[in-house]
Design a protein around this motif. Structure first.
Motif, PDB file in Angstrom:
ATOM      1  N   ALA A  24       0.829  -1.214   0.000  1.00  9.79           N
ATOM      2  CA  ALA A  24       0.000   0.000   0.000  1.00  9.79           C
ATOM      3  C   ALA A  24       0.858   1.258   0.000  1.00  9.79           C
ATOM      4  CB  ALA A  24      -0.941  -0.010   1.201  1.00  9.79           C
ATOM      5  N   ARG A  25       2.004   1.207   0.692  1.00  6.64           N
ATOM      6  CA  ARG A  25       2.883   2.379   0.736  1.00  6.64           C
ATOM      7  C   ARG A  25       3.482   2.677  -0.635  1.00  6.64           C
ATOM      8  NH1 ARG A  25       6.553   0.745   5.798  1.00  6.64           N
ATOM      9  NH2 ARG A  25       5.596  -1.279   5.421  1.00  6.64           N
ATOM     10  N   VAL A  26       3.838   1.638  -1.362  1.00  9.30           N
ATOM     11  CA  VAL A  26       4.390   1.838  -2.703  1.00  9.30           C
ATOM     12  C   VAL A  26       3.307   2.310  -3.667  1.00  9.30           C
ATOM     13  CG1 VAL A  26       5.473   0.697  -4.676  1.00  9.30           C
ATOM     14  CG2 VAL A  26       6.232   0.161  -2.357  1.00  9.30           C
ATOM     15  N   ILE A  27       2.140   1.683  -3.604  1.00  9.01           N
ATOM     16  CA  ILE A  27       1.054   2.050  -4.508  1.00  9.01           C
ATOM     17  C   ILE A  27       0.620   3.495  -4.286  1.00  9.01           C
ATOM     18  CG2 ILE A  27      -1.350   1.572  -5.077  1.00  9.01           C
ATOM     19  CD1 ILE A  27       0.749  -0.361  -6.285  1.00  9.01           C
ATOM     20  N   GLU A  28       0.705   3.975  -3.068  1.00 11.16           N
ATOM     21  CA  GLU A  28       0.396   5.384  -2.814  1.00 11.16           C
ATOM     22  C   GLU A  28       1.360   6.288  -3.582  1.00 11.16           C
ATOM     23  OE1 GLU A  28      -0.318   8.446   0.955  1.00 11.16           O
ATOM     24  OE2 GLU A  28       0.558   6.468   1.302  1.00 11.16           O
ATOM     25  N   ARG A  29       2.623   5.931  -3.599  1.00 10.36           N
ATOM     26  CA  ARG A  29       3.611   6.704  -4.381  1.00 10.36           C
ATOM     27  C   ARG A  29       3.304   6.601  -5.874  1.00 10.36           C
ATOM     28  NH1 ARG A  29       9.364   6.790  -1.987  1.00 10.36           N
ATOM     29  NH2 ARG A  29       9.098   6.365   0.223  1.00 10.36           N
ATOM     30  N   VAL A  30       2.996   5.396  -6.317  1.00  9.99           N
ATOM     31  CA  VAL A  30       2.730   5.163  -7.738  1.00  9.99           C
ATOM     32  C   VAL A  30       1.521   5.982  -8.197  1.00  9.99           C
ATOM     33  CG1 VAL A  30       1.920   3.416  -9.381  1.00  9.99           C
ATOM     34  CG2 VAL A  30       3.794   2.879  -7.795  1.00  9.99           C
ATOM     35  N   GLY A  31       0.507   6.077  -7.349  1.00  6.67           N
ATOM     36  CA  GLY A  31      -0.703   6.798  -7.721  1.00  6.67           C
ATOM     37  C   GLY A  31      -0.463   8.244  -8.086  1.00  6.67           C
ATOM     38  N   LEU A  32       0.529   8.862  -7.472  1.00  8.56           N
ATOM     39  CA  LEU A  32       0.840  10.255  -7.798  1.00  8.56           C
ATOM     40  C   LEU A  32       1.280  10.398  -9.244  1.00  8.56           C
ATOM     41  CD1 LEU A  32       2.850  11.168  -4.565  1.00  8.56           C
ATOM     42  CD2 LEU A  32       0.450  11.683  -5.070  1.00  8.56           C
ATOM     43  N   ARG A  33       1.824   9.309  -9.811  1.00 11.66           N
ATOM     44  CA  ARG A  33       2.331   9.342 -11.182  1.00 11.66           C
ATOM     45  C   ARG A  33       1.313   8.873 -12.212  1.00 11.66           C
ATOM     46  NH1 ARG A  33       7.068  12.320 -11.207  1.00 11.66           N
ATOM     47  NH2 ARG A  33       7.972  12.064  -9.119  1.00 11.66           N
ATOM     48  N   VAL A  34       0.550   7.832 -11.869  1.00  9.12           N
ATOM     49  CA  VAL A  34      -0.278   7.189 -12.885  1.00  9.12           C
ATOM     50  C   VAL A  34      -1.763   7.498 -12.750  1.00  9.12           C
ATOM     51  CG1 VAL A  34       1.409   5.312 -12.998  1.00  9.12           C
ATOM     52  CG2 VAL A  34      -0.666   5.012 -11.631  1.00  9.12           C
ATOM     53  N   PRO A  36      -3.228  10.676 -11.060  1.00  8.97           N
ATOM     54  CA  PRO A  36      -3.323  11.914 -10.279  1.00  8.97           C
ATOM     55  C   PRO A  36      -4.721  12.506 -10.226  1.00  8.97           C
ATOM     56  CG  PRO A  36      -2.336  12.357 -12.419  1.00  8.97           C
ATOM     57  CD  PRO A  36      -2.450  10.866 -12.301  1.00  8.97           C
ATOM     58  N   ASP A  37      -5.581  12.121 -11.173  1.00 11.33           N
ATOM     59  CA  ASP A  37      -6.921  12.706 -11.247  1.00 11.33           C
ATOM     60  C   ASP A  37      -8.013  11.793 -10.703  1.00 11.33           C
ATOM     61  OD1 ASP A  37      -5.844  14.985 -12.508  1.00 11.33           O
ATOM     62  OD2 ASP A  37      -5.880  13.930 -14.441  1.00 11.33           O
ATOM     63  N   GLY A  38      -7.627  10.690 -10.086  1.00  9.21           N
ATOM     64  CA  GLY A  38      -8.625   9.784  -9.535  1.00  9.21           C
ATOM     65  C   GLY A  38      -8.472   8.379 -10.072  1.00  9.21           C
ATOM     66  N   ALA A  56      -3.784  -3.867  -2.850  1.00  8.90           N
ATOM     67  CA  ALA A  56      -3.292  -2.489  -2.786  1.00  8.90           C
ATOM     68  C   ALA A  56      -3.687  -1.700  -4.027  1.00  8.90           C
ATOM     69  CB  ALA A  56      -1.778  -2.484  -2.612  1.00  8.90           C
ATOM     70  N   LEU A  57      -3.717  -2.356  -5.186  1.00  9.82           N
ATOM     71  CA  LEU A  57      -4.045  -1.666  -6.435  1.00  9.82           C
ATOM     72  C   LEU A  57      -5.485  -1.171  -6.488  1.00  9.82           C
ATOM     73  CD1 LEU A  57      -2.189  -3.801  -9.102  1.00  9.82           C
ATOM     74  CD2 LEU A  57      -1.843  -1.365  -8.659  1.00  9.82           C
ATOM     75  N   ARG A  58      -6.354  -1.706  -5.639  1.00  8.80           N
ATOM     76  CA  ARG A  58      -7.739  -1.218  -5.635  1.00  8.80           C
ATOM     77  C   ARG A  58      -7.823   0.258  -5.265  1.00  8.80           C
ATOM     78  NH1 ARG A  58     -11.598  -0.719  -6.572  1.00  8.80           N
ATOM     79  NH2 ARG A  58     -13.249  -1.466  -5.205  1.00  8.80           N
ATOM     80  N   ALA A  59      -6.775   0.789  -4.657  1.00 12.23           N
ATOM     81  CA  ALA A  59      -6.754   2.219  -4.363  1.00 12.23           C
ATOM     82  C   ALA A  59      -6.585   3.054  -5.631  1.00 12.23           C
ATOM     83  CB  ALA A  59      -5.635   2.541  -3.377  1.00 12.23           C
ATOM     84  N   LEU A  60      -6.144   2.418  -6.719  1.00 14.37           N
ATOM     85  CA  LEU A  60      -5.875   3.148  -7.960  1.00 14.37           C
ATOM     86  C   LEU A  60      -6.831   2.815  -9.092  1.00 14.37           C
ATOM     87  CD1 LEU A  60      -1.980   3.042  -8.274  1.00 14.37           C
ATOM     88  CD2 LEU A  60      -3.419   4.688  -7.081  1.00 14.37           C
ATOM     89  N   ALA A  61      -7.555   1.712  -8.985  1.00 12.00           N
ATOM     90  CA  ALA A  61      -8.407   1.285 -10.108  1.00 12.00           C
ATOM     91  C   ALA A  61      -9.716   0.701  -9.601  1.00 12.00           C
ATOM     92  CB  ALA A  61      -7.663   0.257 -10.964  1.00 12.00           C
ATOM     93  N   LYS A  62     -10.767   0.924 -10.382  1.00  4.77           N
ATOM     94  CA  LYS A  62     -12.082   0.404 -10.007  1.00  4.77           C
ATOM     95  C   LYS A  62     -12.154  -1.109 -10.125  1.00  4.77           C
ATOM     96  CE  LYS A  62     -14.185   4.649 -11.801  1.00  4.77           C
ATOM     97  NZ  LYS A  62     -15.026   5.226 -12.884  1.00  4.77           N
TER      98      LYS A  62
END
Length: 252
Positions: A24-34, A36-38, A56-62
């Motif tokens: 989850a800590r890494v994916i949080e960093r990744v989200g800033l790059r890939v 940023p708009d949701g 962890a990826l569920r924080a970035l994708a539906k």
């Protein structure tokens, strides 16, 4: 031994119990790059193991699909809303072209046929989508225990890593797959472990699995680790050092 070291009886249970869940800590960093708009629509998690990185990826994708070549690992992955799993190799993905906005690989690139994997990752990515690759490994350091490094050398001499591909993805390899490196960073993190946590972690690794193919049992491996590190833990949790790298590529 199977060419997949984690496709053997009991490997999934050891992996699920012993691997630190830092994703989850890494994916949080990744989200800033890939993202940023949701949240993105769809993400693919390759070599997902027992699903730590998939969750962890569920924080970035539906919608997130995790794939792994070892069915036993997938059987130990939890079923969660917005996630699904499929048995597949990184080099032969059962998905349509341009299906995903994000393809993720955690702790697994060294097991792949790199050329074939990159071609498949590029194929299933939408133009403008991202391939994220990250790893994290034990640095062989215990805070406040300088002699621990001698033990680590003895451990790897007794239980060496099985053969694997090393090195980062080169510019030429990426370009051939229509990928361009957008971001690279290193990170470090400390983990507090008891002696039993540490034993569980090491016996979840391919080093231990390879040793069983040479005739040892997991019980004897665990006993050797437990007894030989006892003086370092002295009944108390200790802080162990880990570090890793993140690479983010964009599909042209």
């Amino acid at each position: 031994m199977n060419d997949n070291p984690f496709d053997c009886p009991g490997a999934a249970d050891r992996y699920a119990a012993g691997r630190p869940d830092f994703h989850a800590r890494v994916i949080e960093r990744v989200g800033l790059r890939v993202a940023p708009d949701g949240p993105l629509d769809r993400a693919l998690d390759i070599a997902c193991g027992t699903g730590q990185s998939t969750r962890a990826l569920r924080a970035l994708a539906k919608h997130v699909i995790g794939v792994d070549a070892a069915p036993g690992m997938l059987a130990a992955a939890p079923s969660l809303a917005g996630t699904g799993y499929a048995a597949a190799r990184a080099e032969a993905l059962p998905f349509a072209d341009a299906r995903f906005e994000l393809v993720n690989v955690a702790l697994a690139l060294h097991w792949f046929d790199r050329r074939r994997f990159l071609a498949e990752a590029s194929r299933v990515l939408r133009p403008g989508g991202h391939l994220v690759i990250y790893d994290s490994g034990f640095r062989g350091e215990m805070v406040g225990q300088p002699r621990f490094g001698d033990w680590v050398q003895a451990y790897y001499a007794r239980y060496p890593r099985p053969p694997r591909a090393g090195g980062e993805i080169s510019h030429k390899q990426a370009a051939r797959a229509r990928l361009a490196l957008q971001h690279r960073e290193s990170f470090a993190h400390d983990l507090i472990m008891t002696r039993e946590d540490f034993v569980a972690y090491l016996t979840s690794q391919s080093n231990a699995i390879a040793a069983t193919a040479r005739g040892e049992t997991f019980d004897t491996i665990a006993a050797w680790i437990r007894n030989s590190v006892d003086d370092f833990f002295v009944g108390e949790p200790r802080t162990l050092r880990f570090s890793g790298r993140i690479h983010c590529f964009r599909r042209r």
